[in-house]
Design a protein around this motif. Structure first.
Motif, PDB file in Angstrom:
ATOM      1  N   LEU B  47       0.845  -1.201   0.000  1.00  0.00           N
ATOM      2  CA  LEU B  47       0.000   0.000   0.000  1.00  0.00           C
ATOM      3  C   LEU B  47       0.874   1.242   0.000  1.00  0.00           C
ATOM      4  CD1 LEU B  47      -2.764   1.356   0.200  1.00  0.00           C
ATOM      5  CD2 LEU B  47      -2.649   1.076   2.680  1.00  0.00           C
ATOM      6  N   SER B  48       0.653   2.097  -0.982  1.00  0.00           N
ATOM      7  CA  SER B  48       1.304   3.404  -1.071  1.00  0.00           C
ATOM      8  C   SER B  48       2.829   3.320  -1.049  1.00  0.00           C
ATOM      9  CB  SER B  48       0.815   4.321   0.067  1.00  0.00           C
ATOM     10  OG  SER B  48       0.958   5.683  -0.295  1.00  0.00           O
ATOM     11  N   ALA B  49       3.359   2.307  -1.695  1.00  0.00           N
ATOM     12  CA  ALA B  49       4.818   2.165  -1.818  1.00  0.00           C
ATOM     13  C   ALA B  49       5.111   1.597  -3.203  1.00  0.00           C
ATOM     14  CB  ALA B  49       5.356   1.243  -0.737  1.00  0.00           C
ATOM     15  N   PRO B  50       6.275   1.920  -3.756  1.00  0.00           N
ATOM     16  CA  PRO B  50       6.563   1.480  -5.126  1.00  0.00           C
ATOM     17  C   PRO B  50       6.815  -0.022  -5.227  1.00  0.00           C
ATOM     18  CG  PRO B  50       8.458   2.639  -4.196  1.00  0.00           C
ATOM     19  CD  PRO B  50       7.337   2.770  -3.201  1.00  0.00           C
ATOM     20  N   PHE B  51       6.346  -0.601  -6.317  1.00  0.00           N
ATOM     21  CA  PHE B  51       6.624  -2.007  -6.594  1.00  0.00           C
ATOM     22  C   PHE B  51       6.737  -2.190  -8.110  1.00  0.00           C
ATOM     23  CE2 PHE B  51       2.483  -3.667  -8.113  1.00  0.00           C
ATOM     24  CZ  PHE B  51       1.651  -2.616  -7.775  1.00  0.00           C
ATOM     25  N   ALA B  52       7.118  -3.395  -8.505  1.00  0.00           N
ATOM     26  CA  ALA B  52       7.357  -3.649  -9.932  1.00  0.00           C
ATOM     27  C   ALA B  52       6.434  -4.755 -10.436  1.00  0.00           C
ATOM     28  CB  ALA B  52       8.811  -4.034 -10.159  1.00  0.00           C
ATOM     29  N   ILE B  53       6.108  -4.680 -11.713  1.00  0.00           N
ATOM     30  CA  ILE B  53       5.290  -5.680 -12.384  1.00  0.00           C
ATOM     31  C   ILE B  53       6.043  -6.124 -13.647  1.00  0.00           C
ATOM     32  CG2 ILE B  53       3.095  -6.122 -13.570  1.00  0.00           C
ATOM     33  CD1 ILE B  53       1.795  -3.969 -11.884  1.00  0.00           C
ATOM     34  N   THR B  54       6.081  -7.418 -13.862  1.00  0.00           N
ATOM     35  CA  THR B  54       6.686  -7.929 -15.098  1.00  0.00           C
ATOM     36  C   THR B  54       5.567  -8.317 -16.059  1.00  0.00           C
ATOM     37  OG1 THR B  54       8.538  -8.791 -13.839  1.00  0.00           O
ATOM     38  CG2 THR B  54       8.267  -9.631 -16.071  1.00  0.00           C
ATOM     39  N   ILE B  55       5.668  -7.832 -17.286  1.00  0.00           N
ATOM     40  CA  ILE B  55       4.667  -8.116 -18.315  1.00  0.00           C
ATOM     41  C   ILE B  55       5.316  -8.995 -19.382  1.00  0.00           C
ATOM     42  CG2 ILE B  55       3.079  -7.124 -20.018  1.00  0.00           C
ATOM     43  CD1 ILE B  55       2.446  -6.134 -17.230  1.00  0.00           C
ATOM     44  N   THR B  56       4.672 -10.091 -19.692  1.00  0.00           N
ATOM     45  CA  THR B  56       5.217 -11.019 -20.686  1.00  0.00           C
ATOM     46  C   THR B  56       4.196 -11.245 -21.795  1.00  0.00           C
ATOM     47  OG1 THR B  56       6.488 -12.127 -18.966  1.00  0.00           O
ATOM     48  CG2 THR B  56       6.183 -13.332 -21.032  1.00  0.00           C
ATOM     49  N   PHE B  57       4.669 -11.201 -23.032  1.00  0.00           N
ATOM     50  CA  PHE B  57       3.833 -11.505 -24.196  1.00  0.00           C
ATOM     51  C   PHE B  57       4.286 -12.848 -24.763  1.00  0.00           C
ATOM     52  CE2 PHE B  57       3.792  -7.014 -23.567  1.00  0.00           C
ATOM     53  CZ  PHE B  57       2.479  -6.650 -23.795  1.00  0.00           C
ATOM     54  N   CYS B  58       3.316 -13.673 -25.104  1.00  0.00           N
ATOM     55  CA  CYS B  58       3.613 -15.089 -25.317  1.00  0.00           C
ATOM     56  C   CYS B  58       3.790 -15.538 -26.746  1.00  0.00           C
ATOM     57  CB  CYS B  58       2.532 -15.934 -24.671  1.00  0.00           C
ATOM     58  SG  CYS B  58       2.688 -15.935 -22.889  1.00  0.00           S
ATOM     59  N   ASP B  59       3.775 -14.649 -27.687  1.00  0.00           N
ATOM     60  CA  ASP B  59       3.892 -15.102 -29.067  1.00  0.00           C
ATOM     61  C   ASP B  59       5.306 -14.815 -29.572  1.00  0.00           C
ATOM     62  OD1 ASP B  59       3.744 -15.679 -31.702  1.00  0.00           O
ATOM     63  OD2 ASP B  59       1.844 -14.643 -32.060  1.00  0.00           O
ATOM     64  N   PRO B  60       6.164 -15.838 -29.632  1.00  0.00           N
ATOM     65  CA  PRO B  60       7.551 -15.588 -30.040  1.00  0.00           C
ATOM     66  C   PRO B  60       7.660 -15.153 -31.500  1.00  0.00           C
ATOM     67  CG  PRO B  60       7.150 -17.948 -29.796  1.00  0.00           C
ATOM     68  CD  PRO B  60       5.922 -17.249 -29.296  1.00  0.00           C
ATOM     69  N   ALA B  61       6.630 -15.429 -32.265  1.00  0.00           N
ATOM     70  CA  ALA B  61       6.682 -15.061 -33.687  1.00  0.00           C
ATOM     71  C   ALA B  61       6.411 -13.573 -33.899  1.00  0.00           C
ATOM     72  CB  ALA B  61       5.665 -15.889 -34.469  1.00  0.00           C
ATOM     73  N   ARG B  62       5.845 -12.930 -32.872  1.00  0.00           N
ATOM     74  CA  ARG B  62       5.533 -11.502 -33.010  1.00  0.00           C
ATOM     75  C   ARG B  62       6.283 -10.707 -31.946  1.00  0.00           C
ATOM     76  NH1 ARG B  62      -0.900 -10.878 -33.347  1.00  0.00           N
ATOM     77  NH2 ARG B  62      -0.961 -12.686 -31.978  1.00  0.00           N
ATOM     78  N   GLN B  63       7.120  -9.809 -32.373  1.00  0.00           N
ATOM     79  CA  GLN B  63       7.915  -9.020 -31.437  1.00  0.00           C
ATOM     80  C   GLN B  63       7.115  -7.847 -30.872  1.00  0.00           C
ATOM     81  OE1 GLN B  63      11.196  -9.469 -30.239  1.00  0.00           O
ATOM     82  NE2 GLN B  63      10.606 -11.482 -31.004  1.00  0.00           N
ATOM     83  N   THR B  64       7.261  -7.642 -29.578  1.00  0.00           N
ATOM     84  CA  THR B  64       6.577  -6.528 -28.925  1.00  0.00           C
ATOM     85  C   THR B  64       7.516  -5.333 -28.888  1.00  0.00           C
ATOM     86  OG1 THR B  64       5.512  -8.161 -27.512  1.00  0.00           O
ATOM     87  CG2 THR B  64       5.273  -5.847 -26.888  1.00  0.00           C
ATOM     88  N   GLY B  65       7.029  -4.204 -29.376  1.00  0.00           N
ATOM     89  CA  GLY B  65       7.843  -2.985 -29.381  1.00  0.00           C
ATOM     90  C   GLY B  65       7.562  -2.148 -28.161  1.00  0.00           C
ATOM     91  N   ALA B  66       6.908  -1.017 -28.374  1.00  0.00           N
ATOM     92  CA  ALA B  66       6.667  -0.088 -27.270  1.00  0.00           C
ATOM     93  C   ALA B  66       5.566  -0.603 -26.346  1.00  0.00           C
ATOM     94  CB  ALA B  66       6.293   1.271 -27.828  1.00  0.00           C
ATOM     95  N   LEU B  67       5.664  -0.239 -25.079  1.00  0.00           N
ATOM     96  CA  LEU B  67       4.631  -0.595 -24.095  1.00  0.00           C
ATOM     97  C   LEU B  67       4.393   0.601 -23.190  1.00  0.00           C
ATOM     98  CD1 LEU B  67       4.194  -3.845 -22.115  1.00  0.00           C
ATOM     99  CD2 LEU B  67       4.412  -1.735 -20.820  1.00  0.00           C
ATOM    100  N   THR B  68       3.129   0.903 -22.984  1.00  0.00           N
ATOM    101  CA  THR B  68       2.791   1.930 -21.991  1.00  0.00           C
ATOM    102  C   THR B  68       1.897   1.299 -20.929  1.00  0.00           C
ATOM    103  OG1 THR B  68       0.852   2.670 -23.228  1.00  0.00           O
ATOM    104  CG2 THR B  68       2.933   3.829 -23.651  1.00  0.00           C
ATOM    105  N   PHE B  69       1.972   1.842 -19.719  1.00  0.00           N
ATOM    106  CA  PHE B  69       1.282   1.245 -18.574  1.00  0.00           C
ATOM    107  C   PHE B  69       0.600   2.352 -17.784  1.00  0.00           C
ATOM    108  CE2 PHE B  69       0.985   0.173 -14.135  1.00  0.00           C
ATOM    109  CZ  PHE B  69       0.696  -1.183 -14.078  1.00  0.00           C
ATOM    110  N   ASP B  70      -0.586   2.065 -17.329  1.00  0.00           N
ATOM    111  CA  ASP B  70      -1.257   2.980 -16.394  1.00  0.00           C
ATOM    112  C   ASP B  70      -2.165   2.141 -15.492  1.00  0.00           C
ATOM    113  OD1 ASP B  70      -1.848   5.315 -15.128  1.00  0.00           O
ATOM    114  OD2 ASP B  70      -2.628   6.350 -16.893  1.00  0.00           O
ATOM    115  N   ALA B  71      -2.619   2.749 -14.428  1.00  0.00           N
ATOM    116  CA  ALA B  71      -3.518   2.040 -13.507  1.00  0.00           C
ATOM    117  C   ALA B  71      -4.483   3.045 -12.913  1.00  0.00           C
ATOM    118  CB  ALA B  71      -2.720   1.348 -12.403  1.00  0.00           C
ATOM    119  N   LEU B  72      -5.676   2.599 -12.616  1.00  0.00           N
ATOM    120  CA  LEU B  72      -6.670   3.475 -12.023  1.00  0.00           C
ATOM    121  C   LEU B  72      -7.589   2.684 -11.105  1.00  0.00           C
ATOM    122  CD1 LEU B  72      -9.503   4.211 -14.557  1.00  0.00           C
ATOM    123  CD2 LEU B  72      -7.631   2.677 -15.081  1.00  0.00           C
TER     124      LEU B  72
END
Lengths: 378, 129
Positions: B47-72
């Motif tokens: 609560l009210s302290a910084p933490f990290a999240i790892t995001i993984t995309f599962c299709d090796p045939a398609r490369q992931t470029g830019a990623l933006t993140f937000d939460a509400l």
């Protein structure tokens, strides 16, 4: 399995005793779980890596003396303790602070500031030592500038103690001296920690499963706690062991000032923060890793920052009336009434949707107040 | 033999076998059915302290470029008081750091990712007690 007659009565007595004690704790399991999140108290003592004299006994002693010494005002007319009066829990008892003129905001108490992320009503600073520079250099408060601080200390009786901590004062820049003085003050202020209250004893007993001990916590306070963590929505912002999330929220308190001005609150705080050379991301921190600087680097300016203020801790709050950023509410009963009858017109129309009128009965309001007082009876 | 080929084709089509989702991961719901499978991993958010999240995309045939993140917090109509830092730490894997949930309750994370030149939006609910 069968019980002998004596074993049966012993078992029954224990069962009845336990049930009786449990009956006096009126919280549900979910409410107990929520209550546990407000502790344990006090938290472990941590030093401030951005302040090289944090935890230093000599600095703490010097800081305590300086706190009440008018050498920290340019004309020797006032000290920190003129507003943050130790005998009044480091507040002054008036709605808005009286510096060289009446200031816009209420004097905040100084309890439990160690380890906070932001300081002041609008979070202008990200360290306690940086926050101390605000009154020191504000013309409406202590009225110093960097050169006058250094001149005052060159002639001060405190110079020997200062030089034990920082070396030859005459070899420093005026700005270095000023920041060092603010760090000495911070070393003292971060030692101001409130103790265990009757709420903490209740919470610890619940954590240990000692319902008999927990049942000693008065029922009105328990009922007030139920409102606090339940339908009152108070614990959304007044969360954790310190009863604050350390962030900024709209409490529906007017931000118009009498002279036709407005108090921009957090919006101005972010502007000042981002324009300050005295942040944890700047050159005056003593922490080479700049830990904690992520907050100033990543703080987000939002339209809703306008007119919102930092959520204060509720520990020892019962001793530090009046309340809110402008000191407009004279006592705890008025604060409870403010949130009970909250004026929705005063909230940001596109802002967060947390507050609403609570519809408290007179008894509910008294219970909520009774609970709040148990955060201040250490 | 035929069965193995079928299974392999299924694995490539779904990405499921090529990138099994760990049991503690949160599946990210995409806004389009053809979006690659993606999931988030994190420790219990403080609560009210910084933490990290790892995001993984599962299709090796398609490369992931830019990623933006937000939460509400949809119920409270507010977002985070901080921006986050996003770093690509491996092919199709990102670390989002300095995420701060400053209130207890239900948060919704929203991710926009560019995968093989196509933009996809994902979301997931993250409860914070």
């Amino acid at each position: 399995m069968t019980l002998s007659r004596s074993s049966f009565w012993a078992f029954a007595w224990v069962l009845c005793g336990f049930t009786q004690a449990q009956a006096d704790v009126i919280l549900s399991e979910e409410e107990i779980d929520r209550t546990l999140r407000h502790g344990p108290w006090p938290p472990a003592v941590t030093l401030d890596p951005s302040n090289r004299v944090s935890g230093n006994a000599n600095a703490i002693a010097l800081g305590e003396v300086l706190f009440s010494d008018p050498v920290l005002s340019k004309d020797g007319a006032m000290s920190c303790s003129s507003c943050h009066q130790p005998g009044r829990d480091f507040t002054d008892g008036v709605a808005r602070a009286e510096g060289r003129k009446t200031l816009d905001r209420n004097t905040q108490a100084l309890w439990n500031l160690a380890g906070q992320r932001w300081f002041g009503w609008s979070g202008d600073s990200d360290s306690l030592w940086a926050q101390n520079l605000t009154p020191l250099l504000n013309p409406a408060e202590m009225g110093h500038d960097a050169h006058s601080v250094q001149s005052a200390f060159l002639e001060s009786a405190h110079r020997p103690e200062y030089e034990v901590l920082f070396g030859d004062l005459s070899l420093e820049s005026a700005l270095e001296t000023t920041v060092n003085v603010s760090k000495v003050l911070a070393a003292y202020i971060e030692t101001l920690r409130s103790g265990k209250t009757s709420f903490d004893h209740f919470r610890d007993a619940l954590a240990q499963g000692d319902m008999k001990m927990a049942a000693q916590y008065p029922e009105p306070a328990q009922r007030g706690l139920q409102i606090f963590i339940g339908r009152g929505n108070c614990a959304f912002c007044h969360s954790g062991p310190a009863f604050t999330n350390g962030e900024f929220h709209d409490a529906a308190v007017p931000y118009l000032l009498k002279q036709g001005r407005v108090d921009p609150g957090r919006a101005e705080g972010i502007d000042r923060l981002l324009g300050s050379p005295f942040t944890l991301n700047g050159d005056f921190t003593d922490d080479p890793r700049k830990s904690g600087a992520w907050a100033v680097r990543n703080v987000r300016f939002q339209h809703g920052n306008f007119g919102i203020f930092r959520v204060p801790t509720l520990r020892r709050a019962a001793r530090t009336s009046p309340y809110m950023h402008d000191g407009s509410l004279p006592d705890l009963a008025a604060v409870v009434q403010h949130y009970d009858k909250i004026d929705m017109e005063r909230l940001h129309s596109d802002g967060e949707a947390i507050l609403r009128p609570l519809g408290l009965s007179d008894q509910d309001a008294e219970n909520l107040e009774a609970f709040l007082k148990t955060l201040s009876d250490d | 033999m035929i069965r193995a080929v079928v299974l392999a084709k299924f694995a490539l089509a779904s990405g499921a076998l090529a990138c099994p989702m760990p049991p503690d991961a949160i599946r990210l719901a995409p806004d389009e059915e053809h979006a690659p499978l993606a999931y988030a991993q994190m420790d219990a958010p403080p609560l009210s302290a910084p933490f990290a999240i790892t995001i993984t995309f599962c299709d090796p045939a398609r490369q992931t470029g830019a990623l933006t993140f937000d939460a509400l917090m949809p119920a409270h109509r507010h977002g985070m008081n901080f921006t986050v830092d996003v770093n690509k730490i491996a092919a199709n894997r990102f670390e989002v750091s300095n995420v701060v949930f400053h209130m207890p309750g239900h948060w919704e994370i929203r991710i926009e990712a560019e995968v093989a030149g196509q933009s996809y939006t994902y979301s997931a609910e993250v409860p914070l007690e």
